[in-house]
Design a protein around this motif. Structure first.
Motif, PDB file in Angstrom:
ATOM      1  N   VAL A 149     -62.762  23.345 -11.064  1.00  0.00           N
ATOM      2  CA  VAL A 149     -61.360  23.734 -10.875  1.00  0.00           C
ATOM      3  C   VAL A 149     -60.594  24.007 -12.203  1.00  0.00           C
ATOM      4  N   ALA A 150     -60.830  22.964 -12.915  1.00  0.00           N
ATOM      5  CA  ALA A 150     -59.975  22.900 -14.300  1.00  0.00           C
ATOM      6  C   ALA A 150     -60.439  24.210 -15.303  1.00  0.00           C
ATOM      7  N   SER A 151     -61.629  24.408 -15.347  1.00  0.00           N
ATOM      8  CA  SER A 151     -62.374  25.613 -16.212  1.00  0.00           C
ATOM      9  C   SER A 151     -61.794  26.781 -15.635  1.00  0.00           C
ATOM     10  N   TYR A 152     -62.065  27.165 -14.270  1.00  0.00           N
ATOM     11  CA  TYR A 152     -61.482  28.529 -13.514  1.00  0.00           C
ATOM     12  C   TYR A 152     -59.901  28.414 -13.600  1.00  0.00           C
ATOM     13  N   GLY A 153     -59.088  27.368 -13.536  1.00  0.00           N
ATOM     14  CA  GLY A 153     -57.781  27.338 -13.724  1.00  0.00           C
ATOM     15  C   GLY A 153     -57.141  27.685 -14.939  1.00  0.00           C
ATOM     16  N   PHE A 154     -58.012  27.482 -15.983  1.00  0.00           N
ATOM     17  CA  PHE A 154     -57.693  27.812 -17.447  1.00  0.00           C
ATOM     18  C   PHE A 154     -58.076  29.142 -17.620  1.00  0.00           C
ATOM     19  N   ALA A 155     -59.149  29.458 -17.205  1.00  0.00           N
ATOM     20  CA  ALA A 155     -59.574  30.920 -17.328  1.00  0.00           C
ATOM     21  C   ALA A 155     -58.644  32.049 -16.596  1.00  0.00           C
ATOM     22  N   PHE A 156     -58.221  31.586 -15.283  1.00  0.00           N
ATOM     23  CA  PHE A 156     -57.145  32.484 -14.905  1.00  0.00           C
ATOM     24  C   PHE A 156     -55.885  32.606 -15.648  1.00  0.00           C
ATOM     25  N   LEU A 157     -55.563  31.402 -16.498  1.00  0.00           N
ATOM     26  CA  LEU A 157     -54.192  31.584 -17.310  1.00  0.00           C
ATOM     27  C   LEU A 157     -54.422  32.199 -18.692  1.00  0.00           C
ATOM     28  N   ASN A 158     -55.834  32.664 -18.928  1.00  0.00           N
ATOM     29  CA  ASN A 158     -56.129  33.058 -20.295  1.00  0.00           C
ATOM     30  C   ASN A 158     -57.210  33.790 -19.984  1.00  0.00           C
ATOM     31  N   ALA A 159     -57.074  34.842 -19.194  1.00  0.00           N
ATOM     32  CA  ALA A 159     -58.372  35.872 -18.639  1.00  0.00           C
ATOM     33  C   ALA A 159     -58.978  36.575 -19.845  1.00  0.00           C
ATOM     34  N   GLU A 160     -58.079  36.649 -21.112  1.00  0.00           N
ATOM     35  CA  GLU A 160     -58.773  37.587 -21.994  1.00  0.00           C
ATOM     36  C   GLU A 160     -59.222  36.824 -23.242  1.00  0.00           C
ATOM     37  N   SER A 161     -59.099  35.573 -23.114  1.00  0.00           N
ATOM     38  CA  SER A 161     -59.454  34.671 -24.074  1.00  0.00           C
ATOM     39  C   SER A 161     -61.136  34.570 -24.424  1.00  0.00           C
ATOM     40  N   ALA A 162     -61.622  34.656 -25.515  1.00  0.00           N
ATOM     41  CA  ALA A 162     -63.041  34.725 -25.575  1.00  0.00           C
ATOM     42  C   ALA A 162     -63.463  33.704 -26.426  1.00  0.00           C
ATOM     43  N   ASP A 226     -51.982  22.074 -32.821  1.00  0.00           N
ATOM     44  CA  ASP A 226     -53.284  22.491 -32.261  1.00  0.00           C
ATOM     45  C   ASP A 226     -53.137  22.997 -30.788  1.00  0.00           C
ATOM     46  N   ALA A 227     -52.148  23.471 -30.342  1.00  0.00           N
ATOM     47  CA  ALA A 227     -52.334  23.730 -28.924  1.00  0.00           C
ATOM     48  C   ALA A 227     -53.143  24.938 -28.661  1.00  0.00           C
ATOM     49  N   GLY A 228     -53.323  25.737 -29.407  1.00  0.00           N
ATOM     50  CA  GLY A 228     -54.212  26.971 -29.285  1.00  0.00           C
ATOM     51  C   GLY A 228     -55.680  26.479 -29.140  1.00  0.00           C
ATOM     52  N   THR A 229     -56.008  25.343 -29.818  1.00  0.00           N
ATOM     53  CA  THR A 229     -57.515  24.994 -29.776  1.00  0.00           C
ATOM     54  C   THR A 229     -57.750  23.967 -28.778  1.00  0.00           C
ATOM     55  N   VAL A 230     -56.983  23.553 -28.014  1.00  0.00           N
ATOM     56  CA  VAL A 230     -57.152  22.419 -27.043  1.00  0.00           C
ATOM     57  C   VAL A 230     -56.604  23.032 -25.673  1.00  0.00           C
ATOM     58  N   ALA A 231     -57.576  22.883 -24.618  1.00  0.00           N
ATOM     59  CA  ALA A 231     -57.266  23.334 -23.478  1.00  0.00           C
ATOM     60  C   ALA A 231     -56.281  22.482 -22.492  1.00  0.00           C
ATOM     61  N   TYR A 232     -55.122  22.420 -22.917  1.00  0.00           N
ATOM     62  CA  TYR A 232     -54.359  21.343 -22.404  1.00  0.00           C
ATOM     63  C   TYR A 232     -54.064  21.880 -20.711  1.00  0.00           C
ATOM     64  N   ALA A 233     -53.900  23.310 -20.556  1.00  0.00           N
ATOM     65  CA  ALA A 233     -53.821  23.696 -19.116  1.00  0.00           C
ATOM     66  C   ALA A 233     -54.930  23.276 -18.477  1.00  0.00           C
ATOM     67  N   ALA A 234     -56.064  23.190 -18.770  1.00  0.00           N
ATOM     68  CA  ALA A 234     -57.391  22.706 -18.138  1.00  0.00           C
ATOM     69  C   ALA A 234     -57.170  21.213 -17.663  1.00  0.00           C
ATOM     70  N   HIS A 235     -56.546  20.420 -18.524  1.00  0.00           N
ATOM     71  CA  HIS A 235     -56.295  19.192 -18.312  1.00  0.00           C
ATOM     72  C   HIS A 235     -55.269  19.021 -17.167  1.00  0.00           C
ATOM     73  N   ILE A 236     -54.133  19.751 -16.999  1.00  0.00           N
ATOM     74  CA  ILE A 236     -53.204  19.789 -16.119  1.00  0.00           C
ATOM     75  C   ILE A 236     -53.787  20.099 -14.608  1.00  0.00           C
ATOM     76  N   VAL A 237     -54.471  21.313 -14.867  1.00  0.00           N
ATOM     77  CA  VAL A 237     -55.096  21.690 -13.526  1.00  0.00           C
ATOM     78  C   VAL A 237     -56.168  20.578 -13.151  1.00  0.00           C
ATOM     79  N   GLY A 238     -57.102  20.020 -13.785  1.00  0.00           N
ATOM     80  CA  GLY A 238     -57.954  19.189 -13.364  1.00  0.00           C
ATOM     81  C   GLY A 238     -57.284  17.872 -12.722  1.00  0.00           C
ATOM     82  N   PHE A 239     -56.180  17.483 -13.469  1.00  0.00           N
ATOM     83  CA  PHE A 239     -55.349  16.235 -12.996  1.00  0.00           C
ATOM     84  C   PHE A 239     -55.052  16.540 -11.588  1.00  0.00           C
ATOM     85  N   LEU A 240     -54.187  17.513 -11.474  1.00  0.00           N
ATOM     86  CA  LEU A 240     -53.792  17.748 -10.086  1.00  0.00           C
ATOM     87  C   LEU A 240     -54.945  18.031  -8.984  1.00  0.00           C
TER      88      LEU A 240
END
Length: 274
Positions: A149-162, A226-240
């Motif tokens: 859930v955390a990984s896909y949540g982050f991916a949906f928020l950053n769909a074009e990230s490679a 370094d907010a661009g190098t750490v997937a903080y959004a994944a932490h939030i999604v995983g926590f919830l």
């Protein structure tokens, strides 16, 4: 930032899954090219190219998760000389990669010793009680589900990230969310940096609530470079996700013991009331 070191919340059974996850993460890190031999995470160009090729193969990449297609060119692990000097050779991928499976393998990859040890510390302190409450099989499924859930949540928020997405942080964030729901009043010993590391015993709701707020602030790009190098959004999604999955277990969860007579890690003298 506070550093948890121990919680006052005994378990009824040995947390074998928690121990196995820690062992697996450490073993994978030791065999990750270009990382285990360097405490600082520094490496030669050849090691760096090998590492990038390894991560491209086994890490989760948001573009691949959302669009279900491999990039045209990937690092091969070799070093070449181009018009701009030495660099990593790229070529069409010589392997098939399952984006869905890459989420699972990415949970066991870490970028440095600090990344690994920080995650394993949180898993060791809070994972044993969550496993104790859910059982070995239930905790295993819960851990993997939170990671996905955390990984896909982050991916949906950053769909074009490679950029490769690695680490157990999303799954462990789910463990923290579950712990907050199940044991909000459990006491946690933490080290607070204030001139020196000051040991304090704080309730779990304060420790984990503060951790969640920090992730939200960092995810917004505030107060961290370094907010661009750490997937903080994944932490939030995983926590919830962890909070939501653990909520049905809350009514039957016995409360943690209330510690008495402890002050900053030492036995305090009982006070007379007369």
């Amino acid at each position: 930032m506070v550093i948890p070191v121990h919680d006052v919340n005994p378990v009824r059974r040995t947390p074998w899954v928690t121990y196995a996850l820690i062992a697996a993460n450490v073993l994978v890190f030791l065999f990750t090219p270009g990382l285990a031999g360097s405490v600082a995470g520094e490496s030669s160009l050849a090691q760096s190219c090998h590492l990038h090729a390894f991560l491209q193969h086994w890490a989760a990449v948001p573009q691949e998760l959302i669009h279900h297609r491999m990039p045209r060119l990937v690092p091969t692990g070799d070093v070449g000389i181009g018009v701009q000097g030495a660099g990593c050779v790229v070529a069409p991928p010589s392997y098939d990669k399952s984006p869905v499976l890459s989420v699972f393998t990415a949970m066991f990859l870490h970028g440095s010793w600090l990344h690994l040890l920080g995650n394993m510390l949180f898993l060791l302190i809070f994972g044993n009680n969550v496993e104790d409450r859910m059982g070995h099989v239930g905790f295993t499924l819960f851990y993997v589900a939170c990671g996905y859930v955390a990984s896909y949540g982050f991916a949906f928020l950053n769909a074009e990230s490679a950029d490769p997405l690695i680490g157990a942080s999303g799954a462990i964030a789910g463990v923290l969310g579950a712990y907050l729901v199940l044991y909000p009043r459990a006491r946690v010993w933490v080290l607070v940096p204030f001139l020196i590391f000051l040991p304090l015993r704080l309730p779990a709701w304060l420790v984990l609530g503060f951790w969640f707020v920090l992730q939200a602030v960092y995810s917004a790009g505030e107060g961290v470079s370094d907010a661009g190098t750490v997937a903080y959004a994944a932490h939030i999604v995983g926590f919830l996700a962890g909070m939501a999955l653990a909520w049905p277990l809350k009514p039957g969860t016995p409360p943690p013991p209330e510690p008495r007579g402890l002050l900053f890690g030492r036995n305090a003298r009982p006070r007379r009331t007369w």
